[in-house]
Design a protein around this motif. Sequence first.
Motif, PDB file in Angstrom:
ATOM      1  N   LEU A   1       0.826  -1.205   0.000  1.00 33.32           N
ATOM      2  CA  LEU A   1       0.000   0.000   0.000  1.00 33.32           C
ATOM      3  C   LEU A   1       0.862   1.259   0.000  1.00 33.32           C
ATOM      4  O   LEU A   1       0.498   2.274  -0.591  1.00 33.32           O
ATOM      5  CB  LEU A   1      -0.919  -0.014   1.234  1.00 33.32           C
TER       6      LEU A   1
ATOM      7  N   ASN B   1       4.308   3.545  -4.654  1.00 34.28           N
ATOM      8  CA  ASN B   1       3.709   4.298  -5.757  1.00 34.28           C
ATOM      9  C   ASN B   1       3.969   3.578  -7.078  1.00 34.28           C
ATOM     10  O   ASN B   1       5.051   3.016  -7.284  1.00 34.28           O
ATOM     11  CB  ASN B   1       4.286   5.708  -5.824  1.00 34.28           C
TER      12      ASN B   1
ATOM     13  N   ASN C   1      -4.459   5.072 -12.062  1.00 33.66           N
ATOM     14  CA  ASN C   1      -3.742   5.415 -10.840  1.00 33.66           C
ATOM     15  C   ASN C   1      -4.524   6.421  -9.996  1.00 33.66           C
ATOM     16  O   ASN C   1      -5.163   7.344 -10.521  1.00 33.66           O
ATOM     17  CB  ASN C   1      -2.372   6.004 -11.190  1.00 33.66           C
ATOM     18  N   LEU C   2      -4.474   6.232  -8.686  1.00 34.04           N
ATOM     19  CA  LEU C   2      -5.150   7.157  -7.783  1.00 34.04           C
ATOM     20  C   LEU C   2      -4.458   8.508  -7.789  1.00 34.04           C
ATOM     21  O   LEU C   2      -3.226   8.585  -7.882  1.00 34.04           O
ATOM     22  CB  LEU C   2      -5.149   6.596  -6.353  1.00 34.04           C
TER      23      LEU C   2
ATOM     24  N   LEU D   1      -5.107   8.705  -2.772  1.00 36.99           N
ATOM     25  CA  LEU D   1      -4.104   7.827  -2.182  1.00 36.99           C
ATOM     26  C   LEU D   1      -3.940   8.122  -0.693  1.00 36.99           C
ATOM     27  O   LEU D   1      -3.772   7.199   0.118  1.00 36.99           O
ATOM     28  CB  LEU D   1      -2.778   8.026  -2.906  1.00 36.99           C
TER      29      LEU D   1
ATOM     30  N   ARG E   1      -4.367   5.468   2.405  1.00 34.96           N
ATOM     31  CA  ARG E   1      -3.278   5.209   3.348  1.00 34.96           C
ATOM     32  C   ARG E   1      -3.597   5.661   4.770  1.00 34.96           C
ATOM     33  O   ARG E   1      -2.912   5.264   5.723  1.00 34.96           O
ATOM     34  CB  ARG E   1      -1.994   5.892   2.861  1.00 34.96           C
TER      35      ARG E   1
ATOM     36  N   TYR F   1     -10.803   3.058  -2.981  1.00 30.29           N
ATOM     37  CA  TYR F   1      -9.421   3.491  -3.210  1.00 30.29           C
ATOM     38  C   TYR F   1      -8.414   2.422  -2.782  1.00 30.29           C
ATOM     39  O   TYR F   1      -7.383   2.229  -3.444  1.00 30.29           O
ATOM     40  CB  TYR F   1      -9.145   4.809  -2.493  1.00 30.29           C
TER      41      TYR F   1
ATOM     42  N   GLN G   1      -5.833   0.766  -5.553  1.00 30.66           N
ATOM     43  CA  GLN G   1      -4.385   0.789  -5.343  1.00 30.66           C
ATOM     44  C   GLN G   1      -3.816  -0.630  -5.374  1.00 30.66           C
ATOM     45  O   GLN G   1      -2.780  -0.891  -6.004  1.00 30.66           O
ATOM     46  CB  GLN G   1      -4.054   1.474  -4.012  1.00 30.66           C
TER      47      GLN G   1
ATOM     48  N   ASN H   1      -3.987  -2.124  -9.071  1.00 32.00           N
ATOM     49  CA  ASN H   1      -2.972  -1.555  -9.972  1.00 32.00           C
ATOM     50  C   ASN H   1      -1.579  -2.098  -9.664  1.00 32.00           C
ATOM     51  O   ASN H   1      -0.831  -2.491 -10.573  1.00 32.00           O
ATOM     52  CB  ASN H   1      -2.969  -0.025  -9.860  1.00 32.00           C
TER      53      ASN H   1
END
Length: 435
Positions: A323, A326, A385-386, A391, A395, A411, A415, A418
Amino acid sequence: MAADKKLGLSLSGGGYRAAAFHMGTLRKLHEMGVLEKVDVMSTISGGSITGAYYCLHNKDFAAFDKYMTEALGSKNVIKQVFLSFTFIRTVLFFLLFLVPAVYVLFSAYAWLSLILIGLMLYLFVRFQFAIFPVSKEIERAYNKFFYEEATLSRLTEKPLLAIGSTNLQSARPFTFSRLKMEDSSYAFMDPAVRFKQEEFPVARAVMASSCVPFAFTPVHIDKQFYVNPADTLRVEPQLVDGGVYDNQGIHKITQRGSIYACDIVITSDAGNKLPFQGSYNNLLILLIRTMDVFMARIKNFQMTQDLYDNTELGNRQIAYLSLGWNLEQCIPGFIDNLAKGKITDEVIQAHQFKEEWVKDPQRYRTELTTYLENEVNYKEIFQRNLKPPQLTIARNVGTNLTPLSKEELTYLAIQAANLTELQVRLYCPTLTQPS
């Protein structure tokens, strides 16, 4: 993928955050046609919530997906605990001392209030797990919301589920599966201590896997589940969160000689990279944060052994996703690992890299980047992509067992999906290539 190679999937701990994150991983693996190839699923804590439900309902993925998503957005385990008789009984225990303590405080016997409060605290500390056995109530909630009294014998044969917990008595992992439940140190005793796994409740195994120290009651193995009841005089497992020993669940599926060991590994980690921003204003927060540091140390050690030293020690295809990572860092990270000799020959051959690229990845970094982006469909993945605010929401999700919002569920899953697609295509390329 070669037919004789076993595929393992590990799902990390992290409460409902992990359970939701791993839904995205499973969803993407199903879409890619990889999930049906998984031979072993190793789960910890929040990963066990999702993994156990999947291994009871994996015949219809759409139905599994629908129910778990709805459950994580509506089923409140903590609320269930607060509404239980056990919690009410605990409140009455405190009132039994506090009411007279307050009453005598305004009388000539005010000194008795200190004695009553002191006695209350002593009894609670001395008998906390008997007064408030919170783990039993969470097990009941798990049964009500997810497992409906299922036992380990009802888990699917494929994937073989290994639910991980930590045994405080032996400082070793204790694993539950449909084939066996054991602590490896018990298995090597003379005579070996063995357990009856067939009728052991799935909810209790998941409770043991997610039994956070300092918060929940350690889980015991009742006498009825020992092959030899007399062995209760020799060992007494005290089971807590599997994350204390291995929060990624990767240990069992990379351990040489284990029945769970696999040749190809995918690890879904719902760990959060954000630093702790809270204040250290009480002992409980300090203890929990100290445990987080220990778990992070274990995680870093495992990543070094299983990922970065894999070419020398394991020589497996291992796709790891977290998580806290990136998308933009994944391909550059792969090229860095290639330059350091951390990518196995099997992976290099599957990608069909040019010889000069492998000899000097840094020199041909631009060519490698373009080649890999085309090979793994990076631009298409990156379109999903977020955005940074999304993101951040993912998180910032906590690790408790309370319902997540629709945004949080969405979300976290995006994440995970992807990263799963990108990392599997990069590090386990044979899984997506024609047989």
